[in-house]
Motif scaffolding. Structure first.
Motif, mmCIF file in Angstrom:
data_model
loop_
_atom_site.group_PDB
_atom_site.id
_atom_site.type_symbol
_atom_site.label_atom_id
_atom_site.label_comp_id
_atom_site.label_asym_id
_atom_site.label_seq_id
_atom_site.Cartn_x
_atom_site.Cartn_y
_atom_site.Cartn_z
ATOM 1 N N PHE A 144 0.836 -1.208 0.000
ATOM 2 C CA PHE A 144 0.000 0.000 0.000
ATOM 3 C C PHE A 144 0.869 1.256 0.000
ATOM 4 C CE2 PHE A 144 -3.449 -2.409 2.634
ATOM 5 C CZ PHE A 144 -3.755 -3.191 1.538
ATOM 6 N N GLU A 148 1.417 4.177 -3.300
ATOM 7 C CA GLU A 148 1.078 5.596 -3.181
ATOM 8 C C GLU A 148 2.168 6.511 -3.737
ATOM 9 O OE1 GLU A 148 -1.606 7.655 -2.035
ATOM 10 O OE2 GLU A 148 -2.570 5.813 -2.645
ATOM 11 N N LEU A 152 -0.300 5.047 -8.925
ATOM 12 C CA LEU A 152 -1.745 5.021 -9.111
ATOM 13 C C LEU A 152 -2.245 6.273 -9.810
ATOM 14 C CD1 LEU A 152 -2.711 3.772 -5.534
ATOM 15 C CD2 LEU A 152 -2.614 2.403 -7.621
ATOM 16 N N ILE A 158 -8.400 -0.186 -6.645
ATOM 17 C CA ILE A 158 -7.438 -1.115 -6.058
ATOM 18 C C ILE A 158 -8.199 -2.289 -5.455
ATOM 19 C CG2 ILE A 158 -5.554 -1.402 -4.418
ATOM 20 C CD1 ILE A 158 -6.531 2.116 -5.073
ATOM 21 N N ILE A 170 -5.315 0.569 5.462
ATOM 22 C CA ILE A 170 -5.666 1.133 4.165
ATOM 23 C C ILE A 170 -5.317 2.621 4.146
ATOM 24 C CG2 ILE A 170 -7.587 1.587 2.574
ATOM 25 C CD1 ILE A 170 -6.911 -1.400 2.856
ATOM 26 N N THR A 173 -6.368 7.856 1.489
ATOM 27 C CA THR A 173 -6.818 8.323 0.166
ATOM 28 C C THR A 173 -7.641 7.252 -0.569
ATOM 29 O OG1 THR A 173 -4.710 7.625 -0.767
ATOM 30 C CG2 THR A 173 -4.908 9.957 -0.175
ATOM 31 N N TRP A 174 -7.738 6.051 -0.003
ATOM 32 C CA TRP A 174 -8.485 4.961 -0.621
ATOM 33 C C TRP A 174 -9.845 4.845 0.056
ATOM 34 C CZ3 TRP A 174 -4.757 0.170 -1.242
ATOM 35 C CH2 TRP A 174 -3.590 0.585 -1.902
ATOM 36 N N GLN A 175 -10.901 5.028 -0.695
ATOM 37 C CA GLN A 175 -12.246 4.919 -0.146
ATOM 38 C C GLN A 175 -12.842 3.546 -0.474
ATOM 39 O OE1 GLN A 175 -13.371 7.364 1.854
ATOM 40 N NE2 GLN A 175 -11.328 8.194 1.436
ATOM 41 N N TYR A 190 -11.274 -0.721 -3.611
ATOM 42 C CA TYR A 190 -11.148 0.649 -3.124
ATOM 43 C C TYR A 190 -10.989 1.589 -4.297
ATOM 44 C CZ TYR A 190 -10.249 -1.680 1.313
ATOM 45 O OH TYR A 190 -10.357 -2.465 2.431
ATOM 46 N N CYS A 191 -11.455 2.820 -4.111
ATOM 47 C CA CYS A 191 -11.283 3.855 -5.116
ATOM 48 C C CYS A 191 -10.396 4.939 -4.528
ATOM 49 C CB CYS A 191 -12.640 4.428 -5.527
ATOM 50 S SG CYS A 191 -12.501 5.665 -6.827
ATOM 51 N N ARG A 192 -9.365 5.301 -5.255
ATOM 52 C CA ARG A 192 -8.434 6.326 -4.763
ATOM 53 C C ARG A 192 -9.015 7.709 -5.008
ATOM 54 N NH1 ARG A 192 -3.390 8.960 -6.604
ATOM 55 N NH2 ARG A 192 -1.954 9.019 -4.837
#
Length: 194
Positions: A144, A148, A152, A158, A170, A173-175, A190-192
């Motif tokens: 991870f 970053e 990405l 992700i 996590i 910045t990853w939602q 996850y969505c960045r």
């Protein structure tokens, strides 16, 4: 009865089936080696349903390719380019062979350690990254952190596969986008967000 030699890895041949896209139904053999745990058909089908509106034209990075299941599936479903990293040279060679059988020119296999690969300066960034490392190695947090560092794209997706009880750090910045469990495996997308 013949006894096996001590400390020799047990290998067997298994089948991988592509479940969707242009190569749907194609089957490939791969040799199981220690630590290789291919993503099952049911999980793969769910994952690619999650990605169905994002996969076409995407640049993808498959960090622990193993059998090649995720990378080949992404290519079959229209990914523009997939970089498949695999540390085991035999497994990497098998994935290259599968790509040759498919006459594919959008997949690139690199026989390397993923941590070493991500430690060099990024020469490109990716839209979708698959993270499914050998569970016993506990590499998630390191991966991870390294991802970053310019690997990405903005709004990258992700995918992370881990044991159900594994605590993951996590990045903030990853939602979370989607998440499910199958037996003892947790899998999430996850969505960045910048």
């Amino acid at each position: 009865m013949k006894k096996s030699k001590p400390n020799m890895p047990i290998t067997s041949t298994n089948q991988l089936r592509i479940i969707g896209g242009q190569w749907r139904g194609r089957k490939f053999s791969f040799t199981t080696t220690e630590g290789l745990r291919p993503t099952g058909d049911r999980i793969r089908e769910t994952l690619f349903n999650w990605l169905q509106t994002d996969i076409a034209g995407a640049s993808c990075l498959d960090l622990f390719s193993g059998s090649g299941a995720l990378g080949l599936e992404a290519l079959s479903r229209g990914a523009e380019a997939v970089t498949l990293l695999e540390k085991n040279s035999q497994a990497a060679t098998q994935i290259k062979h599968h790509l040759e059988q498919l006459s594919d020119h959008n997949g690139k296999v690199i026989n390397t350690d993923s941590l070493k690969f991500l430690s060099i300066p990024a020469d490109q960034s990716y839209d979708i990254v698959f993270i499914d490392p050998p569970f016993q190695a506990e590499l998630w947090d390191q991966i991870f952190m390294l991802l970053e560092k310019n690997w990405l794209n903005e709004h990258a997706l992700i995918y992370v596969e881990s044991p159900k009880q594994q605590k993951l750090n996590i990045p903030n910045t990853w939602q979370p986008h989607k998440q499910k469990q199958a037996g003892q495996v947790n899998y999430a997308l996850y969505c960045r967000e910048q």
